[in-house]
Structures are given as structure tokens and as C-alpha cells.
Scaffold this motif. Sequence first.
Motif, PDB file in Angstrom:
ATOM      1  N   GLU A 181       1.307  -0.907   0.231  1.00  0.00           N
ATOM      2  CA  GLU A 181       0.031  -0.120  -0.165  1.00  0.00           C
ATOM      3  C   GLU A 181       1.087   1.364  -0.008  1.00  0.00           C
ATOM      4  OE1 GLU A 181      -2.395  -0.287   3.568  1.00  0.00           O
ATOM      5  OE2 GLU A 181      -3.962  -1.797   1.880  1.00  0.00           O
ATOM      6  N   GLN A 182       2.042   0.714   0.960  1.00  0.00           N
ATOM      7  CA  GLN A 182       2.352   2.554   0.866  1.00  0.00           C
ATOM      8  C   GLN A 182       3.291   2.649  -0.356  1.00  0.00           C
ATOM      9  OE1 GLN A 182       5.525   1.403   3.843  1.00  0.00           O
ATOM     10  NE2 GLN A 182       4.519   1.414   5.344  1.00  0.00           N
ATOM     11  N   VAL A 183       4.116   1.622  -1.151  1.00  0.00           N
ATOM     12  CA  VAL A 183       4.666   1.549  -2.509  1.00  0.00           C
ATOM     13  C   VAL A 183       3.866   2.479  -3.630  1.00  0.00           C
ATOM     14  CG1 VAL A 183       5.562   0.164  -4.674  1.00  0.00           C
ATOM     15  CG2 VAL A 183       6.647   0.054  -2.077  1.00  0.00           C
ATOM     16  N   GLN A 184       2.253   1.835  -3.689  1.00  0.00           N
ATOM     17  CA  GLN A 184       1.339   2.333  -4.163  1.00  0.00           C
ATOM     18  C   GLN A 184       0.859   3.470  -4.648  1.00  0.00           C
ATOM     19  OE1 GLN A 184      -2.240  -1.024  -4.275  1.00  0.00           O
ATOM     20  NE2 GLN A 184      -3.403   1.040  -3.438  1.00  0.00           N
ATOM     21  N   LYS A 185       0.856   4.194  -3.501  1.00  0.00           N
ATOM     22  CA  LYS A 185       0.974   5.089  -3.324  1.00  0.00           C
ATOM     23  C   LYS A 185       1.674   6.456  -3.509  1.00  0.00           C
ATOM     24  CE  LYS A 185      -0.419   8.187   1.067  1.00  0.00           C
ATOM     25  NZ  LYS A 185      -0.660   8.881   2.175  1.00  0.00           N
ATOM     26  N   ARG A 186       3.010   6.449  -3.073  1.00  0.00           N
ATOM     27  CA  ARG A 186       4.227   6.715  -3.675  1.00  0.00           C
ATOM     28  C   ARG A 186       4.714   6.409  -5.357  1.00  0.00           C
ATOM     29  NH1 ARG A 186       7.516   8.930  -0.115  1.00  0.00           N
ATOM     30  NH2 ARG A 186       7.340   7.745   1.622  1.00  0.00           N
ATOM     31  N   LEU A 187       4.196   5.028  -5.553  1.00  0.00           N
ATOM     32  CA  LEU A 187       3.905   5.016  -7.312  1.00  0.00           C
ATOM     33  C   LEU A 187       2.882   6.174  -8.207  1.00  0.00           C
ATOM     34  CD1 LEU A 187       4.192   3.515 -10.212  1.00  0.00           C
ATOM     35  CD2 LEU A 187       2.775   1.774  -9.357  1.00  0.00           C
ATOM     36  N   PHE A 188       1.716   6.334  -7.703  1.00  0.00           N
ATOM     37  CA  PHE A 188       0.821   6.944  -8.179  1.00  0.00           C
ATOM     38  C   PHE A 188       0.653   8.612  -7.581  1.00  0.00           C
ATOM     39  CE2 PHE A 188      -2.201   3.241  -7.933  1.00  0.00           C
ATOM     40  CZ  PHE A 188      -1.987   2.764  -9.639  1.00  0.00           C
ATOM     41  N   GLN A 189       1.176   8.501  -6.559  1.00  0.00           N
ATOM     42  CA  GLN A 189       2.005  10.212  -6.102  1.00  0.00           C
ATOM     43  C   GLN A 189       2.681  11.265  -7.692  1.00  0.00           C
ATOM     44  OE1 GLN A 189       0.513  12.119  -3.966  1.00  0.00           O
ATOM     45  NE2 GLN A 189       1.450  13.578  -5.439  1.00  0.00           N
ATOM     46  N   LEU A 190       3.701   9.948  -7.235  1.00  0.00           N
ATOM     47  CA  LEU A 190       5.106   9.998  -8.497  1.00  0.00           C
ATOM     48  C   LEU A 190       4.175  10.490  -9.643  1.00  0.00           C
ATOM     49  CD1 LEU A 190       8.051   8.364  -7.205  1.00  0.00           C
ATOM     50  CD2 LEU A 190       7.860  10.821  -7.094  1.00  0.00           C
ATOM     51  N   ASN A 191       3.605   9.067 -10.169  1.00  0.00           N
ATOM     52  CA  ASN A 191       3.222   9.679 -11.687  1.00  0.00           C
ATOM     53  C   ASN A 191       2.111  10.347 -11.446  1.00  0.00           C
ATOM     54  OD1 ASN A 191       2.915   7.530 -13.373  1.00  0.00           O
ATOM     55  ND2 ASN A 191       0.455   7.831 -13.262  1.00  0.00           N
ATOM     56  N   ASP A 192       1.048  10.948 -10.591  1.00  0.00           N
ATOM     57  CA  ASP A 192       0.315  12.433 -11.197  1.00  0.00           C
ATOM     58  C   ASP A 192       0.878  13.896 -11.170  1.00  0.00           C
ATOM     59  OD1 ASP A 192      -1.998  10.609 -11.193  1.00  0.00           O
ATOM     60  OD2 ASP A 192      -1.962  10.896  -8.750  1.00  0.00           O
ATOM     61  N   ASP A 193       2.577  13.793  -9.874  1.00  0.00           N
ATOM     62  CA  ASP A 193       2.987  14.979 -10.042  1.00  0.00           C
ATOM     63  C   ASP A 193       3.618  15.036 -11.413  1.00  0.00           C
ATOM     64  OD1 ASP A 193       2.400  15.345  -7.332  1.00  0.00           O
ATOM     65  OD2 ASP A 193       3.911  14.161  -6.777  1.00  0.00           O
ATOM     66  N   LEU A 194       3.957  14.320 -12.037  1.00  0.00           N
ATOM     67  CA  LEU A 194       5.049  14.119 -13.062  1.00  0.00           C
ATOM     68  C   LEU A 194       4.362  14.420 -14.901  1.00  0.00           C
ATOM     69  CD1 LEU A 194       8.627  12.480 -12.482  1.00  0.00           C
ATOM     70  CD2 LEU A 194       8.024  15.356 -12.336  1.00  0.00           C
ATOM     71  N   HIS A 195       2.143  13.622 -14.428  1.00  0.00           N
ATOM     72  CA  HIS A 195       1.518  13.599 -15.451  1.00  0.00           C
ATOM     73  C   HIS A 195       2.321  12.668 -16.307  1.00  0.00           C
ATOM     74  CE1 HIS A 195       0.164  17.372 -14.342  1.00  0.00           C
ATOM     75  NE2 HIS A 195       1.535  17.548 -14.681  1.00  0.00           N
ATOM     76  N   THR A 196       3.042  11.375 -15.668  1.00  0.00           N
ATOM     77  CA  THR A 196       3.913  10.287 -16.612  1.00  0.00           C
ATOM     78  C   THR A 196       2.409   9.114 -17.157  1.00  0.00           C
ATOM     79  OG1 THR A 196       5.659   9.981 -15.458  1.00  0.00           O
ATOM     80  CG2 THR A 196       5.455   8.348 -16.537  1.00  0.00           C
ATOM     81  N   THR A 197       2.719   8.771 -18.664  1.00  0.00           N
ATOM     82  CA  THR A 197       1.379   7.466 -18.729  1.00  0.00           C
ATOM     83  C   THR A 197       1.770   6.543 -18.233  1.00  0.00           C
ATOM     84  OG1 THR A 197       2.070   8.367 -20.843  1.00  0.00           O
ATOM     85  CG2 THR A 197       0.525   6.691 -20.698  1.00  0.00           C
ATOM     86  N   LEU A 198       0.771   5.626 -17.555  1.00  0.00           N
ATOM     87  CA  LEU A 198       1.541   4.057 -16.909  1.00  0.00           C
ATOM     88  C   LEU A 198       0.927   2.959 -17.193  1.00  0.00           C
ATOM     89  CD1 LEU A 198       2.584   3.098 -13.665  1.00  0.00           C
ATOM     90  CD2 LEU A 198       0.134   3.876 -13.203  1.00  0.00           C
ATOM     91  N   VAL A 199       1.514   2.135 -17.541  1.00  0.00           N
ATOM     92  CA  VAL A 199       0.928   1.182 -18.092  1.00  0.00           C
ATOM     93  C   VAL A 199       1.278  -0.297 -17.163  1.00  0.00           C
ATOM     94  CG1 VAL A 199       0.839  -1.376 -19.497  1.00  0.00           C
ATOM     95  CG2 VAL A 199       0.637   1.723 -20.464  1.00  0.00           C
ATOM     96  N   LEU A 200       0.626  -0.717 -16.190  1.00  0.00           N
ATOM     97  CA  LEU A 200       1.035  -1.427 -14.727  1.00  0.00           C
ATOM     98  C   LEU A 200       0.162  -2.929 -15.100  1.00  0.00           C
ATOM     99  CD1 LEU A 200       1.532  -1.661 -11.602  1.00  0.00           C
ATOM    100  CD2 LEU A 200      -0.913  -0.795 -11.701  1.00  0.00           C
ATOM    101  N   VAL A 201       0.971  -3.899 -15.302  1.00  0.00           N
ATOM    102  CA  VAL A 201       0.296  -4.860 -14.976  1.00  0.00           C
ATOM    103  C   VAL A 201       0.526  -5.309 -13.862  1.00  0.00           C
ATOM    104  CG1 VAL A 201       1.672  -7.565 -15.170  1.00  0.00           C
ATOM    105  CG2 VAL A 201       1.825  -5.534 -17.230  1.00  0.00           C
TER     106      VAL A 201
END
Length: 225
Positions: A181-201
Motif C-alpha cells: 500500500e505504501q509503495v503503490q501510494k508513492r507510485l501513483f503520487q509520482l506518476n500524477d506529479d510528473l503527468h507520466t503515462t502508466l501501464v501497469l501489469v
Amino acid sequence: MNEEAVLSLQDVHYDVSSDDEDLSILKGCDLSVQPGEKLAIVGRSGSGKSTLLSLMAGLEQPTAGEVRLFGQSLKGLNEDQRAQLRALQVGFVFQNFQLMPSMTALENVLMPLELFQVADARRQALEALEKVGLSHRLSHRPSELSGGEQQRVALARAFVTEPTILFADEPTGNLDETTAEQVQKRLFQLNDDLHTTLVLVTHDMGLARQCDRAFTLQNGQLHRL
């Protein structure tokens, strides 16, 4: 296919041949991913999710069909040309972290910046580690870090180049529930901050539901969830 798509697949097939039989892993996958979109692909173990991710990133070549990354067809490009297309524009996060065991946390994050001789690399790496809460673990090697800390180093390394697209293959698969849960929160926060396109398996439906769209990979084909 949408010309503005960061990533698109058209009728992508992938077959594996052996002495005994020919096995069809992917049987005509079509997909278009828009800039800044978060997309999840869910499927059972062995369904071909990681293979599909490798094809999307140009790490493998499809048996048939076309993959376009940043508007560029990967068909006909050799390995070096595909690597050049990915350079600084593509980030990766893997289930098993894939950190260099002999390098410190800081050195692991510095690696992609130094590879492409990015100016002010050390400052960027320090900032990336601070964003994932590891500024106090700079000199620690992977063996001296917990699984959650190792994956946060991997997140810092993936995002330090501010990639256009990030491919994440089961990023929380090796972590306990709380750490995941902690890692996924960091993942989505960084992704949103940088407006990165994310493809997640992922096999985690909770993780998939946080994405804009989710697909399941069944019998070699993508189906919208």
C-alpha cells in the motif's frame, strides 16, 4: 489507431515455438494509450501479461501486428534503435526490483542519468530519493534495505528521468500488504506529479481499480473490465 497515442497496438500476436508444439501467447491484441493515462492489465499467472508489457516497450518483437511507441512503429527497428527510442523516455519498475547489488541506493538512481550524461545528475538523484522518503538511506546497498525500501529505490530510478511512459510489472507483487500500500501510494503520487503515462501489469484488482482503465488478458486477448 489514434495518432496522438503514446502507445498503440494493432492486431499484435506472439507465438512461441518448441520441438513439441507451437504456442500462441497473444492472439490479436489492440490497444491505444493516451498521454497521462493510467492503464492496468490484469490476468492470471502465465497469461502473457509480462510478455505483452515487453512487446509494448520494444524489449521483444511481436510475431505479427504492429506496436507504435511515441508515434514510431517498432517494426523494422533493430535492438539498438529501439533502445535509443526508449532512452530517457521510458521507465521500468519490476516485481523483483532489479537493482544493482554492488551499488548504493544513490548509485542505482544515478545510473540512468550518468548513462546518458545528464547534467546535474547527482542533484536529481538526491531529489528523487527524497521524494520516496529515502534520503537517509543513500549509502545503503540493496542487501541492507527492506523489500519496500528496495522498491522505493526502484521507483526513484524509474522516475528520475521524468519519463513519458512508465511500465510497471507487478510492482507490489513481492511485498506484504502494508508495504504494498505504501509503495503503490508513492507510485501513483509520482506518476500524477510528473503527468507520466502508466501501464501497469498486476494481479491485484485493488491496484487496477485505481487506474483510469483496466483490461484483463484472457486466452491471449485483451478485454475491458
